[in-house]
Structures are given as C-alpha cells and as structure tokens.
Scaffold this active site. Sequence first.
Site, PDB file in Angstrom:
ATOM      1  N   GLU A  21      -9.743 -24.542  77.361  1.00  0.00           N
ATOM      2  CA  GLU A  21     -10.308 -25.894  77.265  1.00  0.00           C
ATOM      3  C   GLU A  21     -11.063 -26.019  75.948  1.00  0.00           C
ATOM      4  O   GLU A  21     -11.838 -25.135  75.585  1.00  0.00           O
ATOM      5  CB  GLU A  21     -11.251 -26.144  78.443  1.00  0.00           C
ATOM      6  CG  GLU A  21     -11.979 -27.473  78.406  1.00  0.00           C
ATOM      7  CD  GLU A  21     -12.988 -27.599  79.547  1.00  0.00           C
ATOM      8  OE1 GLU A  21     -13.819 -28.522  79.488  1.00  0.00           O
ATOM      9  OE2 GLU A  21     -12.956 -26.768  80.472  1.00  0.00           O
TER      10      GLU A  21
ATOM     11  N   GLU B  15     -18.654 -33.859  74.602  1.00  0.00           N
ATOM     12  CA  GLU B  15     -19.289 -34.089  75.889  1.00  0.00           C
ATOM     13  C   GLU B  15     -20.580 -34.800  75.510  1.00  0.00           C
ATOM     14  O   GLU B  15     -21.412 -34.241  74.772  1.00  0.00           O
ATOM     15  CB  GLU B  15     -19.540 -32.780  76.610  1.00  0.00           C
ATOM     16  CG  GLU B  15     -18.246 -32.090  77.005  1.00  0.00           C
ATOM     17  CD  GLU B  15     -18.481 -30.864  77.854  1.00  0.00           C
ATOM     18  OE1 GLU B  15     -18.285 -30.944  79.081  1.00  0.00           O
ATOM     19  OE2 GLU B  15     -18.871 -29.832  77.282  1.00  0.00           O
TER      20      GLU B  15
END
Length: 353
Positions: free
Chosen positions: A166, A171
Amino acid sequence: MVHIMYAAICLMVAFATPVVPQGLDFTLYICTSPGINCLPEQTILIADYSNVCEDQITCDETLSQENYEKQLGITITNSDSMTFSHYQKGGSRVYMASGDKYRMFYLLNREITFDVEMSTVGCGRNAAIDFTGMPADGGQADFGYAGALYGTGFCDGQDDPPNCVEMDIIESNSLAIMYTAHPCNATSGKCSAYGCGLNPYPLGHKDFYGRGSNYTVDTTKPFTIITRFVTTDGTDTGDLKEVQQLYVQNGQMISTPQVEGGFSSLSDEFCDYHYKPTLPPGYEDYFHGITDGLTPDMKKGMVLIFSLWGDVDDSFMWWLDQEPYGPCPIEPNSPNSTVTYSNVRYGPIGSTA
C-alpha cells in the site's frame, strides 16, 4: 401450456441478460512532457462490492449510478472532478478501472498530480488517495471473485487479510496531512501496517499545513499535490529510491519541509532514522524498506483508490490529527465534510505540473 412456455421463455431471457456492471465515468489525463501535453483517457470509478453484495464470489450486481450519489455521496462534474460528501461513520471508496479490469499504474520514474479542495474536512475524517497491490482482474483468476467491474479484490497493507503493498499518496483533512509507504517483506509474506510516513507536524513543522493564511499550505483554499516516484538510476526499470511530494498553491511551488536528519522525502534512510527505532519488538521483520518492499509491486502495477472516511467523533483519526501528530480537536468541526479531487494527471517525472 402457453403459460408454461411463456414462463420458460422469460426465465431464459433472465439468464441470458446479466446485469451490466455500472460505474462512474471519469477522465484521467496522461501527460508526456511539461506544459499542455496531456491527453484525456476515459476510465471508470467502481465502488467496492460490499455496498451491494455479501460475497465476492457470488456477487452479481453493482451499485447503480443513482446510488453512487444517494448511498455513497459521490458525484462527478465536468468528467474530471469527483466530490465525496461524508455525513456519517464509515465512508466510501472507489477504484479506477479501464475496460473490464482495474487501471494499472506503473509508478517507477513517474508522478501523479491532482487538485484538491478539502476546506470542510475536519478532525476525525480522512480524505485519502492510495495505490495498492490489488490484482488487475479483481481476484477473478486466483480466487474466483466476480471481477474488477464488481469492485472485488481489495487488499492493503494493514494486518487484517488480505495483505498487500500500500502506498498512501495522502491521508489528510484540513488540519493534518501525511503520505505513507506500507511495504511488504517477500520472505515473511507480511506487509507493514505501521508503515513509514512523512507528517510535517510532529517532525517540527506545525505551521506548514492548516487552516488559514498563516500556514504555508492554506487548506481553506484549493491546492495541488504532486507525488514523484524517483528511481535509483533515473529509468523506468530502476528500483524505487524515494517518494517526493510537492504542493502548488497560488501559483507557487512548495516543497515538503526538511525534517530532522536532513530528510524531505520518503526513503530507506528516512524510515531507518525516524521509524525503525519506534517499531515494537519483532516488528522489524515486517518492515522491508521502500526500495525492496515497494519496487516489485510497482513493477507489476498498482490500483488507484480514492476515498473519504472517518467519523464525526473528532478523536477517531488520532494517529493522523491529534497531538503529537496534529492539532485536533479544533472547533468548529463541521459534520458535513466534503472533498473534491480533480484534474488527475499521470506521466513521467516533470510532465504533470
């Protein structure tokens, strides 16, 4: 007899006319050189199968286009702008597809750029864009899943299976931001849930990103993020050396600030300096560095995911935005978060901005 024949014909028609998978049309721009040399590529945004099905193998329906907005709060405008509206616990995510498979991105020696407006995304929410090592066919060949157009095959770098590489491009909310690698160790077969991320706030730059003109990046206004995947030898076949991130706002290019150790990008050296000393005992076996832990999947291709998730509970995203990682809680904290991702561009380093 006539009724029986009619019923049989209807049954045959029903079996012969499968549900056509639906998604949202979206324009991705493929760039070749700096300036205006970007051409549109038509893609489809597909919601995760779990929105309409209980099982990835037997799933035979998809979210209707109408319910992308009603159920998930996702709308498309001008073909190249997607908006997520988030009013409750949980969230929504979509995968980028092309044809009958996920659109694969080969990131080495490439960059991806997008514009973002997230002024209302407050504490406890996460506006995220990720690449993961999902299979292009959505797990159809290996696991018998329904396939990419049904939104199957999700995996990420967290401890819950299925586990895969990932790379979190952002974020974020309007108060905190980070980008994080979750590499995998081929020997142990495990990926790093802890990951290795660069968040300027806990690394000494509390005035870099936030709401207002007193921050270098002012999240009350739109801005652009450029993420570059630099290779060891500057070629498409080289191994990953570092992941760089730049911002553009008000026509000005803004670099990620330099943090302790002289780092301003994700690299093996940054992760060894800032992250390995903090890992729990034994967890170092999971962490394999970004060069060894990300390069193989970047060569195989990765899937692009857009999302908005979280909770009105402003402590929900503590690892992103609460002290020492960010300034939350901060009031007022709007429960009606909205993020818009637009003008997504992809190409060789230096071509998209």
